[in-house]
Each structure stands twice: as structure tokens, then as C-alpha cells.
Design a protein around this motif. Structure first.
Motif, PDB file in Angstrom:
ATOM      1  N   UNK A   9      16.121 -51.902 -40.131  1.00  0.00           N
ATOM      2  CA  UNK A   9      15.507 -51.067 -41.168  1.00  0.00           C
ATOM      3  C   UNK A   9      14.082 -50.658 -40.818  1.00  0.00           C
ATOM      4  N   UNK A  10      13.891 -49.358 -40.625  1.00  0.00           N
ATOM      5  CA  UNK A  10      12.578 -48.789 -40.330  1.00  0.00           C
ATOM      6  C   UNK A  10      12.288 -47.752 -41.404  1.00  0.00           C
ATOM      7  N   UNK A  11      11.419 -48.096 -42.323  1.00  0.00           N
ATOM      8  CA  UNK A  11      11.165 -47.240 -43.471  1.00  0.00           C
ATOM      9  C   UNK A  11      10.078 -46.215 -43.222  1.00  0.00           C
ATOM     10  N   UNK A  12      10.252 -45.053 -43.830  1.00  0.00           N
ATOM     11  CA  UNK A  12       9.218 -44.017 -43.790  1.00  0.00           C
ATOM     12  C   UNK A  12       8.197 -44.304 -44.879  1.00  0.00           C
ATOM     13  N   UNK A  13       6.946 -44.459 -44.506  1.00  0.00           N
ATOM     14  CA  UNK A  13       5.889 -44.580 -45.512  1.00  0.00           C
ATOM     15  C   UNK A  13       5.691 -43.238 -46.197  1.00  0.00           C
ATOM     16  N   UNK A  14       5.295 -43.281 -47.456  1.00  0.00           N
ATOM     17  CA  UNK A  14       5.103 -42.042 -48.215  1.00  0.00           C
ATOM     18  C   UNK A  14       3.625 -41.765 -48.473  1.00  0.00           C
ATOM     19  N   UNK A  15       2.772 -42.216 -47.536  1.00  0.00           N
ATOM     20  CA  UNK A  15       1.330 -42.034 -47.672  1.00  0.00           C
ATOM     21  C   UNK A  15       0.930 -40.566 -47.744  1.00  0.00           C
ATOM     22  N   UNK A 237       4.036 -53.169 -40.862  1.00  0.00           N
ATOM     23  CA  UNK A 237       3.636 -51.768 -40.919  1.00  0.00           C
ATOM     24  C   UNK A 237       3.034 -51.408 -39.564  1.00  0.00           C
ATOM     25  N   UNK A 238       3.595 -50.394 -38.915  1.00  0.00           N
ATOM     26  CA  UNK A 238       3.159 -50.027 -37.569  1.00  0.00           C
ATOM     27  C   UNK A 238       2.498 -48.656 -37.586  1.00  0.00           C
ATOM     28  N   UNK A 239       1.289 -48.596 -37.051  1.00  0.00           N
ATOM     29  CA  UNK A 239       0.609 -47.331 -36.816  1.00  0.00           C
ATOM     30  C   UNK A 239      -0.362 -47.545 -35.677  1.00  0.00           C
ATOM     31  N   UNK A 240      -0.823 -46.458 -35.071  1.00  0.00           N
ATOM     32  CA  UNK A 240      -1.677 -46.582 -33.898  1.00  0.00           C
ATOM     33  C   UNK A 240      -2.855 -45.614 -34.001  1.00  0.00           C
ATOM     34  N   UNK A 241      -3.860 -45.897 -33.190  1.00  0.00           N
ATOM     35  CA  UNK A 241      -5.081 -45.090 -33.179  1.00  0.00           C
ATOM     36  C   UNK A 241      -5.586 -44.939 -31.751  1.00  0.00           C
ATOM     37  N   UNK A 242      -6.172 -43.781 -31.469  1.00  0.00           N
ATOM     38  CA  UNK A 242      -7.016 -43.670 -30.292  1.00  0.00           C
ATOM     39  C   UNK A 242      -8.302 -44.446 -30.593  1.00  0.00           C
ATOM     40  N   UNK A 243      -8.802 -45.152 -29.602  1.00  0.00           N
ATOM     41  CA  UNK A 243     -10.027 -45.934 -29.804  1.00  0.00           C
ATOM     42  C   UNK A 243     -10.880 -45.839 -28.551  1.00  0.00           C
ATOM     43  N   UNK A 284       6.875 -47.275 -40.651  1.00  0.00           N
ATOM     44  CA  UNK A 284       6.066 -46.433 -39.772  1.00  0.00           C
ATOM     45  C   UNK A 284       5.131 -45.579 -40.628  1.00  0.00           C
ATOM     46  N   UNK A 285       3.827 -45.688 -40.324  1.00  0.00           N
ATOM     47  CA  UNK A 285       2.792 -44.987 -41.070  1.00  0.00           C
ATOM     48  C   UNK A 285       2.036 -44.046 -40.135  1.00  0.00           C
ATOM     49  N   UNK A 286       1.447 -43.019 -40.722  1.00  0.00           N
ATOM     50  CA  UNK A 286       0.535 -42.162 -39.957  1.00  0.00           C
ATOM     51  C   UNK A 286      -0.313 -41.376 -40.945  1.00  0.00           C
ATOM     52  N   UNK A 287      -1.633 -41.387 -40.726  1.00  0.00           N
ATOM     53  CA  UNK A 287      -2.544 -40.623 -41.567  1.00  0.00           C
ATOM     54  C   UNK A 287      -2.851 -39.281 -40.913  1.00  0.00           C
ATOM     55  N   UNK A 288      -3.025 -38.273 -41.755  1.00  0.00           N
ATOM     56  CA  UNK A 288      -3.442 -36.959 -41.269  1.00  0.00           C
ATOM     57  C   UNK A 288      -2.293 -36.113 -40.772  1.00  0.00           C
ATOM     58  N   UNK A 298       7.708 -41.923 -34.296  1.00  0.00           N
ATOM     59  CA  UNK A 298       7.463 -43.356 -34.142  1.00  0.00           C
ATOM     60  C   UNK A 298       8.743 -44.160 -34.326  1.00  0.00           C
ATOM     61  N   UNK A 299       9.559 -43.761 -35.299  1.00  0.00           N
ATOM     62  CA  UNK A 299      10.841 -44.448 -35.513  1.00  0.00           C
ATOM     63  C   UNK A 299      11.720 -44.361 -34.270  1.00  0.00           C
TER      64      UNK A 299
END
Length: 313
Positions: A9-15, A237-243, A284-288, A298-299
Motif C-alpha cells: 500500500x502506497x498512498x497518495x498524499x492530498x497535500x 511518509x516519503x519525500x525528497x529534497x535537493x540540498x 508519497x508526498x511532494x510540495x509545490x 515516486x510511487x
């Protein structure tokens, strides 16, 4: 349950979807007609699970009939709920009356999870965004409200999470505590200390290390965080960023990134999780931007890694 790469189960975040309709109605109160479009888009993006974020619909504020309608609407699109997320409703917020309201709301959300056949409720200790955070390009660039770091306050957090965990157990629901800066879940060591203090089999950790990697300051190595937290992890909850960091000026920079492209090597991280015995739902989350499309990428990336990492049948 033993999952395959296809059934995990890999859920879509609704952010990226708002809690207010285009005509200004509270989406929670507006009913099925206000829910269908979002759920349809999630299904068309290839998801079969939804992470029900309460910034979109507050399942804990729906009555039994409303929850039934929400479950039926999701099922009409072939969707199930992998988790319900309680966001920015700390049970130890400084205003004790508000903290008690948050406790009551969280219990209602646990009831809703049982009614919606969701196995998990994710919650944390982070408070609502400050005005400075709302005004920033990315809210994590401004300092938010932080937990008062006292033994009494830490004990209060453990006691209230224990109360919620015991209540959740009566409904057949698990709880996951989300890593978030400025709280007693703000570091790997502090998170592990807190979940051990709660000491319930249905209460674990959500090692959302993306929340830490995006910060414009020195942070613990993501591998070290996972080594400490994965043995206690029941949801992720999985998300990634450039850093980036410029030693010459001391400047940091970060921005949201697809899982495969960012600072955290999720191929390695997922391998570490599997080796630690993790078998819970993912989100799986992602902002913007078009967060849903990035979440779908991501899924697919995660499923490819699972195909490579899980034992062959």
C-alpha cells in the motif's frame, strides 16, 4: 501481511488539494460532490490507496453517515485508505484547552479510521503554521512553534500518546508518530526515546526524514537517523529534497525533489527499511507544482525498488 511490489500500500498524499471548494465551502461539510474530483484524479494518476490528509477532508469531523459516504465515494473509484493523517493538532500545544480539543479530535479520527477501514493514523507534535511561515516561499524556511523542552512536557507527550494508543487498540487501529523539527519527534534519538516511553505495540514511528533534510542548518546524516528509527517504524511518509551547503558562506539551500533525484538515496533507504523488517503502509508526498504527478512518479520508483529488493517468488 506479506506484500508484493504490486500490492504494497502506497498512498497518495492530498497535500496539494485544498480543504475549501471553489465556491468557498468547507470541503468536509460539502459532502460527496466536493470529494469526487480529487479522488478521481488520484485514481487516474494510477493510485489504489489514499493517505487521507485532514487538510483536505477532516474525517474526524464527519458523522457516521458522512464517513459511510466517504468510504463509498472512495470505493467507487477503486480506492482504499492506507492512513489518516492528523496535521498540526499537537496534543501538548501550549494552550491546554486547545490541547484537549486536539485530543478529542484525534480520538474521533481514530474512530473514523476504523469506519474507513484504514489501519493507521499518523500524528505528530507540530503546531499550526505561524504567519512568518505562511509568508515564506517554503514554510520550513521560517521558524515555527517549538515544544517546551522540559521533562514534564515530554512526560505529558508520552502519556497522551499512550492514552491515544490504548484507545486506538480498542478500535483495531495503529498510530504512527511523525518526525518533525522543533518537537520531541525532531531528532532520531528523541523520537526513539518518546516511542519507547509510550511503550505500546500499536504505536510506532514515521521517519519522515525529508522534514529534517530540507532545513537550512546542519542536520544528522539521514542514514544514521534511519538506523535508529527503522526498528520502531510502522508507517512511512516519503519525500525528497535537493540540498546544498556552501562552506565558504555558510549558506544552505533546499527545494522539493522527486524521490529519485534528491539528496536522500531512497534506493538505499528502502533497502535499509526492508532489512529492518518494515512492512507498513507508505505515503508519497511532494510540495509545490503538480504534486500528484510527482507522487505518482515516486510511487512507480518505489515499486521498481521493491521489485529489485524483495525476494523473488
Amino acid at each position: 501481511m506479506t506484500y508484493t511490489p504490486e500490492t504494497w500500500p502506497i498512498g497518495a498524499a492530498l497535500l496539494n488539494f485544498t480543504g475549501v471548494t471553489q465556491d468557498g465551502l468547507d470541503r468536509t461539510e460539502a459532502g460527496p460532490q466536493a470529494w469526487k474530483q480529487t479522488l478521481r484524479e488520484v485514481r487516474v494518476a494510477g493510485f489504489d490507496h489514499v493517505d487521507l490528509t485532514d487538510s483536505w477532508v477532516r474525517a474526524g469531523d464527519l458523522d457516521a453517515g458522512g464517513r459511510r459516504q466517504l468510504l463509498e465515494t472512495a470505493r467507487s473509484y477503486g480506492l482504499a485508505f492506507s492512513d489518516l493523517a492528523v496535521t498540526r493538532k499537537s496534543v501538548i500545544t501550549a494552550d491546554e484547552e486547545q490541547a484537549q480539543r486536539n485530543m478529542a479530535y484525534t480520538k474521533r479520527t481514530i474512530d473514523a479510521a476504523a469506519d474507513l477501514e484504514a489501519p493507521m493514523v499518523c500524528l505528530g507534535l507540530h503546531d499550526p503554521l505561524t504567519q512568518e511561515q505562511k509568508d515564506a516561499t517554503w514554510f520550513w524556511l521560517a521558524k515555527g512553534i517549538e515544544d517546551e523542552d522540559t521533562t514534564a512536557n515530554r512526560d505529558k507527550a508520552a502519556g497522551r500518546f499512550r492514552e491515544l494508543g490504548e484507545y486506538a487498540a480498542t478500535r483495531g487501529v495503529s498510530l504512527s508518530l511523525e518526525m518533525y523539527e522543533g518537537t520531541f519527534l525532531g531528532t532520531a534519538d528523541s523520537s526513539v526515546q518518546l516511542v519507547k516511553a509510550v511503550d505500546l505495540p500499536n504505536v510506532g514511528l514515521c521517519p519522515d526524514i525529508g522534514n529534517i533534510v530540507r532545513l537550512h542548518r546542519p542536520v544528522e546524516d539521514w542514514r544514521e537517523m534511519l538506523v535508529k528509527m527503522l526498528p520502531h517504524t510502522n508507517y512511512w511518509q516519503l519525500k525528497n529534497y535537493f540540498r546544498d551547503h556552501d562552506p565558504a558562506t555558510g549558506a544552505y539551500a533546499s527545494a522539493p525533489a522527486p524521490l529519485a533525484l534528491g539528496f536522500i538515496n531512497y534506493r538505499e533507504a528502502i533497502g535499509m527499511a526492508l532489512e529492518a523488517g518494515f512492512d507498513g503502509p507508505m505515503c508519497v508526498e511532494h510540495y509545490g507544482g503538480d504534486g500528484l504527478s510527482v507522487a505518482a512518479m515516486n510511487r512507480n520508483y518505489i515499486r521498481d525498488i521493491l521489485r529489485a529488493k524483495l525476494p523473488e517468488e
